[in-house]
Every structure is written in C-alpha cells, then in structure tokens.
Design an enzyme around this catalytic site. Structure first.
Site, PDB file in Angstrom:
ATOM      1  N   CYS A  87     -18.702  -6.906 -25.111  1.00 44.97           N
ATOM      2  CA  CYS A  87     -18.101  -7.538 -26.326  1.00 44.97           C
ATOM      3  C   CYS A  87     -17.616  -6.712 -27.009  1.00 44.97           C
ATOM      4  O   CYS A  87     -16.785  -6.764 -28.280  1.00 44.97           O
ATOM      5  CB  CYS A  87     -19.542  -7.301 -27.835  1.00 44.97           C
ATOM      6  N   GLN A  88     -17.141  -5.154 -26.138  1.00 39.75           N
ATOM      7  CA  GLN A  88     -16.537  -3.913 -27.155  1.00 39.75           C
ATOM      8  C   GLN A  88     -15.043  -4.646 -27.513  1.00 39.75           C
ATOM      9  O   GLN A  88     -14.795  -3.839 -28.261  1.00 39.75           O
ATOM     10  CB  GLN A  88     -16.711  -2.945 -25.252  1.00 39.75           C
TER      11      GLN A  88
END
Length: 377
Positions: A87-88
C-alpha cells in the site's frame, strides 16, 4: 457443496497473516495456499499456518496451474481469495507516486482472480486509495473486478470499531458472485469521546492502550523482560494469553541515546515536541514524530517503525522508550503465541504492515454469514 466441506481460501500478498487470521481460526475455512515475496515474512506465515502451502515468490510467478500441480486442487475449488497488495503507493503518509510499481500490483491480483474465479474475494488497502488520482484509481480497480462478473462494493472500516486497541482505517473491497448481497459487519465498539455517537448504548467503548498492554512488564530503554507483570486484567488480555508460551516473546527495547531518553521522559501523556522545553525540541522532524501515545485511548495507527521514536507516534505512554515488538503485536491483536521471524526490523515490519486480527475476524464472520445465507455451506 457438502455440509462438511470447508471453504477453501487463498491468501495473496499475505504478509504475516493478519488479513487471513479470521479465516485461519474458523473451522469453516481452510487456507490452502498463500503468496508472499519477502522471505522472512513468508517464513513467519509458515510458522503460524503450517498446513498452508506458502509460495515465497513474486506474485507474477504465482498461478492456478502451480496450485493444481502442487496441491491437486483445481482452480474451480477455490471459494475465496483475500489479499492486500502493498500500500505504500496509496498511503497518505507516503509520496503517493502513481508510477510506483507497487501501486500497480492490483493488476496481478486481478490476473489471479481471473485464473481462479472464486465465488468471493476480499481486497484490502489503506484509506489513501480512496483519494488517489481523485478517486479515479479506485474506479479503475472496481471496473476491472466487475469485468470478471463480480458484484463489487467497498467500505472504509476502522479496526477500533471491532475491538482493536488502535485507530486503523482500511478500505475493504468485497466482490461476490453469490446470489445474496454481502453485508459489512456492524461495529461492536464506539469512541467514548464522540458526543455524536448514537449507538453507544448498545456498544462497548474503544479498547485503550492501557487495557491492551498493562499486563506486560514495565521496561526502559535497552532493557528486556519476559515475565508477565501480573495476571490478565481483562478479556482482551486473557485472549492474547490464552495459548501463550511460558516465556513472553519479543519484549525488549533498543538502546536510545541520553538526549532522546531525556526527550521521551519529558513528554506528557499524548505529548508532542511542542510540549517540550525549547532546549529539548528536535531540530527536524514531521508531524507525529517524537510523540507519546495516550494511556487511556487506543493507539494511533502503528507502522513498521514502531520502535523508532523519530518516525511516528510510537513512544510508550509511561516508559521513556518506543514500543516493543510485543506491544506492537498486541496493538495489532496478534496473540502472544503468534510467531514473527528475523531481526527486530523484520519483525516490526511484519507487525506494522498487518491488518489487525480483530478486523479480519469481523469480516470473515460476515463472509461466512453470506455463504450460509446463500446455502453454499
């Protein structure tokens, strides 16, 4: 479907197993395979899910053909796929670069869905997904899933609403080919500081950090202790210690320099650098760094840097140190017998990247209910 047959689950981007925890600990489900690219993360998953086949490889190399060859399970036998691509690229605390290749891993999730065609899937990600590209990215992802014939819905869920001692919001996308409509789980807890909460009479107040970790031994910087401080003080602590090993694991603090210790000692409950005398205020940093947590509130969202006081709000409410790995695990609702693997940094990454198990439990129960109403189990 036979009444005795379990729903078969595949876990993609599995991490250490937070998202699939609710499925792994319910006899109605069976996790048959998982995919995780990081070796130590995959090892930790294997330690906690010994009956699942863990593919420690790039998602691009994972396929239905492999599962059938290795396990003798046809693609059509898989009932559920769960997963949360890294999810960065979507995080509101990250750089939110759409060109980040991690932001396109949903396409691999789509490919695996197409190969297996499960009856239902669960796709999890951070809140930032809702606003990425002004919402266009979410529309693209949903459109891809709908093209496979799934009825798709999404909702932002807060783990604290389901009993986790942490404010942690996650986007939960559900795609289903069942006849009956999927219903998200109703909250079991409420924020007692929210005066506008209309449902508090039927709910429990949010679990506080004190309630989550007060039975763990009090240690300072560069100390460790593996004996519980006292007997369990509440139901949460009893649950966390239900199958606990004789010696508490992962409860040690790294050594911090004298100035940093002085800073942490001077912070009040929930304090920030603005509460410090000017001589102690850090010369650089960002919002929520060098900040102390609250004892009588849930934790804020913990990250992979939970033992680094200059990275996020992760300083213990009472002790002059950041959180320990075990305290981070408690905040993520991993029981004390849950195993992590590798260095302190590896273990903190495994914890910080996970979905709180209580949120997984709630969603898994809602999915099971959906299958039962549809007479699929």
């Amino acid at each position: 479907m036979s009444k005795t047959k379990k729903l078969k689950v595949i876990d993609l981007f599995s991490g250490v197993g937070g998202l699939s925890y609710g499925f792994a600990h319910d006899d109605n489900f069976e996790i048959v395979a998982a995919n995780e690219i990081l070796p130590n993360m995959a090892k930790a998953y294997s330690l906690n899910h010994p009956t699942a086949k863990v593919y420690a490889e790039d998602i691009k190399d994972f396929s239905a053909e492999k599962v059938e060859k290795d396990l003798g399970i046809k693609a059509s036998e898989i009932d559920i796929i769960v997963g949360g691509p890294p999810c960065q690229a979507y995080s509101t605390v990250g750089k939110r670069l759409i060109d980040d290749p991690r932001g396109k891993l949903f396409q691999e999730y789509y490919r695996v869905l197409k190969e297996f065609n499960p009856k239902l899937f669960l796709f999890e990600n951070v809140k930032g997904l809702l606003s990425m590209q002004d919402g266009e990215l979410l529309k693209t992802i949903i459109s891809l899933f709908e093209s496979l014939g799934y009825k798709v819905k999404y909702k932002l869920l807060n783990a604290a609403d389901y009993g986790a001692p942490q404010i942690r919001e996650r986007v939960i996308i559900i795609g289903s080919k069942l006849k009956t409509e999927f219903e998200y789980p109703e909250p079991t807890h409420y924020n007692p500081e929210d005066e506008n909460n209309l449902f508090k009479n039927s709910l429990k107040p949010y679990l506080t950090l004190e309630e989550a970790i007060s039975d763990l031994p009090f240690i300072k910087t560069n100390e460790e202790s593996f004996e519980y401080a006292n007997e369990p003080q509440n139901d949460f602590q009893k649950l966390m210690r239900k199958n606990a090993p004789e010696k508490l694991m992962d409860h040690s603090s790294p050594k911090n320099n004298d100035k940093l210790v002085k800073i942490m000692e001077s912070l009040p409950d929930g304090g920030t650098p603005e509460d410090l005398p000017e001589s102690l205020r850090p010369t650089s940093g960002f919002k929520n760094t060098y900040c102390r947590l609250w004892w009588k509130r849930p934790s804020t969202t913990i990250t992979r840097n939970l033992s680094t006081p200059s990275s996020s709000r992760c300083i213990h409410p009472k002790a002059p140190r950041p959180l320990t790995t075990r305290e981070g695990a408690r905040i993520q609702c991993f029981p004390d017998d849950y195993q992590f693997y590798g260095s302190r940094g590896d273990r903190n990454l495994q914890i910080g990247n996970a979905v709180p198990t209580f949120l997984s439990n709630a969603v898994a129960k809602a999915i099971l209910k959906n299958f039962k109403i549809d007479n699929q189990i």
